[in-house]
Design a protein around this motif. Structure first.
Motif, short mmCIF file in Angstrom:
data_model
loop_
_atom_site.label_atom_id
_atom_site.label_comp_id
_atom_site.label_asym_id
_atom_site.label_seq_id
_atom_site.Cartn_x
_atom_site.Cartn_y
_atom_site.Cartn_z
N ALA A 194 -4.12 4.15 12.80
CA ALA A 194 -4.58 2.82 12.42
C ALA A 194 -6.04 2.89 11.97
CB ALA A 194 -4.43 1.85 13.58
N LYS A 195 -6.32 2.31 10.81
CA LYS A 195 -7.68 2.18 10.31
C LYS A 195 -8.03 0.70 10.31
CE LYS A 195 -7.96 6.61 9.26
NZ LYS A 195 -8.87 7.53 9.96
N ASN A 248 -4.22 -4.32 -3.47
CA ASN A 248 -3.18 -3.60 -2.74
C ASN A 248 -3.38 -2.10 -2.76
OD1 ASN A 248 -2.19 -4.06 -5.60
ND2 ASN A 248 -0.83 -2.44 -4.90
N SER A 254 1.35 4.47 2.93
CA SER A 254 0.99 4.11 4.30
C SER A 254 1.95 4.77 5.29
CB SER A 254 1.03 2.59 4.45
OG SER A 254 0.73 2.20 5.75
N ILE A 288 -6.54 -4.03 8.00
CA ILE A 288 -5.80 -3.12 8.88
C ILE A 288 -4.88 -2.26 8.03
CG2 ILE A 288 -4.21 -2.94 10.82
CD1 ILE A 288 -5.11 -5.84 11.56
N GLU A 289 -5.04 -0.94 8.13
CA GLU A 289 -4.22 0.00 7.38
C GLU A 289 -3.70 1.09 8.32
OE1 GLU A 289 -6.30 -0.27 2.98
OE2 GLU A 289 -6.77 1.47 4.25
N PHE A 290 -2.70 1.82 7.85
CA PHE A 290 -2.15 2.94 8.60
C PHE A 290 -2.14 4.16 7.68
CE2 PHE A 290 -0.31 -0.99 10.19
CZ PHE A 290 -0.74 -0.95 11.50
N LEU A 319 0.85 -1.19 0.00
CA LEU A 319 0.00 0.00 0.00
C LEU A 319 0.88 1.24 0.00
CD1 LEU A 319 -2.76 1.38 0.09
CD2 LEU A 319 -2.64 1.27 2.58
N HIS A 356 -0.36 -3.02 4.02
CA HIS A 356 -1.55 -3.19 4.84
C HIS A 356 -1.86 -4.68 4.92
CE1 HIS A 356 -4.32 -2.30 1.07
NE2 HIS A 356 -3.26 -3.01 0.76
N TYR A 357 -2.82 -5.05 5.79
CA TYR A 357 -3.04 -6.45 6.12
C TYR A 357 -4.51 -6.83 5.95
CZ TYR A 357 1.32 -5.44 8.62
OH TYR A 357 2.59 -5.03 8.95
N GLU A 375 -6.15 2.84 -0.86
CA GLU A 375 -6.55 2.52 0.51
C GLU A 375 -7.98 1.96 0.51
OE1 GLU A 375 -7.99 5.94 3.13
OE2 GLU A 375 -6.54 6.95 1.84
N TYR A 376 -8.29 1.22 1.56
CA TYR A 376 -9.52 0.43 1.58
C TYR A 376 -10.79 1.29 1.55
CZ TYR A 376 -12.65 -3.42 2.72
OH TYR A 376 -13.66 -4.37 2.69
#
Length: 339
Positions: A191-192, A204, A106, A184-186, A103, A171-172, A207-208
């Motif tokens: 943290a989102k 990828n 991030s 899970i993103e940053f 990502l 991200h995960y 962002e989500y």
């Protein structure tokens, strides 16, 4: 409001078209006795992925820092080791599966003294070693620092991808055998966390939040290998499987194999220096109920199979797993492999 929404949708699509991105994808399907995750890893060269069997009781330090978290594995797992140390994918004996995806942009939160450090490369290994469900992972997040570190990844032109240590580009996505999921993103140092069964597909980039916005606009996927089209096709597969109520595991695996193919980003780049939609190096299906990986590499006709019978889950050690021999030689430049 309708005009505003339309303008927002157009802006999002323009942004996606103008910013081609590295291409990994993830999708999860769960229905009754079936729980399967599909993912691809896309890069401009092989990540030399190795499947490792990691037993219960294995002692690990999650970060190379004075405050690095040390733990003893509660659950055995199969972990996919990429680039010699990055755990890109993993599945534990309870059916918890996790993936790491690229990502761009991030930014990790500031490190706090009251939390333990975890190397972002090793978070997925930590999660599957210690937790059985997504909820357990989410509940534990506030005890962790994701430790900033220098990025050594290079692009197709050979240049190090320029980021500051806190701009860790990952991200995960995690899913458990009961169908719960989390992304899970940053973003901007925060943290989102997107937790719930409806978070079943991720590419990828971007962002989500953009994924969910396009979903709300009922985005229809095209036929390109762009990130968002592959995400959209995966969503269409999952919608079809849900509508047909697929609960037979063999049928579900075959359907998810089709989904995996729809996310495949080709075998080469159009332009090695400029095109950042990198080719798929491998794709995998994780059968969470059966505890089994189906692993397909770009250079082979065959699918490698890994499961928990290939090592002793009770031994506190990490061992490289060797798949059954393939009857076909790997593909070589200029021609097909020979039998």
């Amino acid at each position: 409001m309708k005009k505003l929404n339309a303008a927002l949708a157009c802006a999002l699509l323009f942004t996606l078209a103008a910013n081609p991105a590295l291409a990994c994808s993830w999708a999860a399907y769960a229905n009754g006795p079936v729980a399967i995750v599909a993912r691809t890893v896309d890069w401009y060269h092989s990540d030399e992925a190795v499947a490792r069997g990691c037993g219960r009781g294995l002692k690990t330090k999650a970060a190379d820092s004075p405050n690095g978290l040390e733990y003893t594995a509660k659950y055995a797992s199969i972990q996919i080791d990429s680039f010699g140390g990055l755990i890109s994918d993993a599945l534990n004996e309870k059916g918890l599966q996790g993936s790491i995806l690229y990502l761009d942009g991030s930014t990790l939160p500031p490190v706090r003294a009251d939390r333990k450090d975890v190397d972002p490369y090793k978070f997925i290994a930590y999660a599957v070693s210690n937790f059985a469900t997504v909820k357990e992972v989410v509940d534990n997040l506030e005890t962790l620092n994701f430790l900033p570190k220098a990025n050594a990844l290079k692009d197709a032109s050979g240049k190090v991808i320029a980021t500051r240590p806190e701009n860790w580009p990952f991200h995960y996505a995690l899913a458990d055998a009961g169908g719960d999921r989390v992304i899970i993103e940053f973003i901007d140092g925060k943290a989102k966390v997107y937790h719930g069964k409806d978070h079943d597909t991720m590419a990828n980039e971007p962002e989500y939040l953009v994924h969910k916005t396009l979903e709300a606009f009922k985005y229809r996927a095209g036929g390109t290998i762009s990130t968002i089209d592959r995400w959209g096709r995966a969503r269409q597969y999952l919608k079809d499987m849900s509508e047909r109520n697929v609960t037979d595991n063999d049928r579900a695996l075959m359907a998810m194999r089709g989904l995996l193919a729809s996310m495949w980003a080709g075998t080469d780049e159009i332009d090695r220096a400029d095109n950042k939609v990198y080719p798929t190096q491998w794709g995998a299906l994780a059968d969470q109920k059966a505890g089994r990986y189906y692993f397909s590499r770009i250079e082979s006709w065959c699918t490698e199979v890994y499961d928990f019978s290939m090592f002793d889950p009770s031994r506190p050690e990490s061992v490289a797993l060797k798949a059954q021999p393939c009857p076909y030689a790997p593909l070589k430049a200029g021609g097909a492999g020979k039998k």
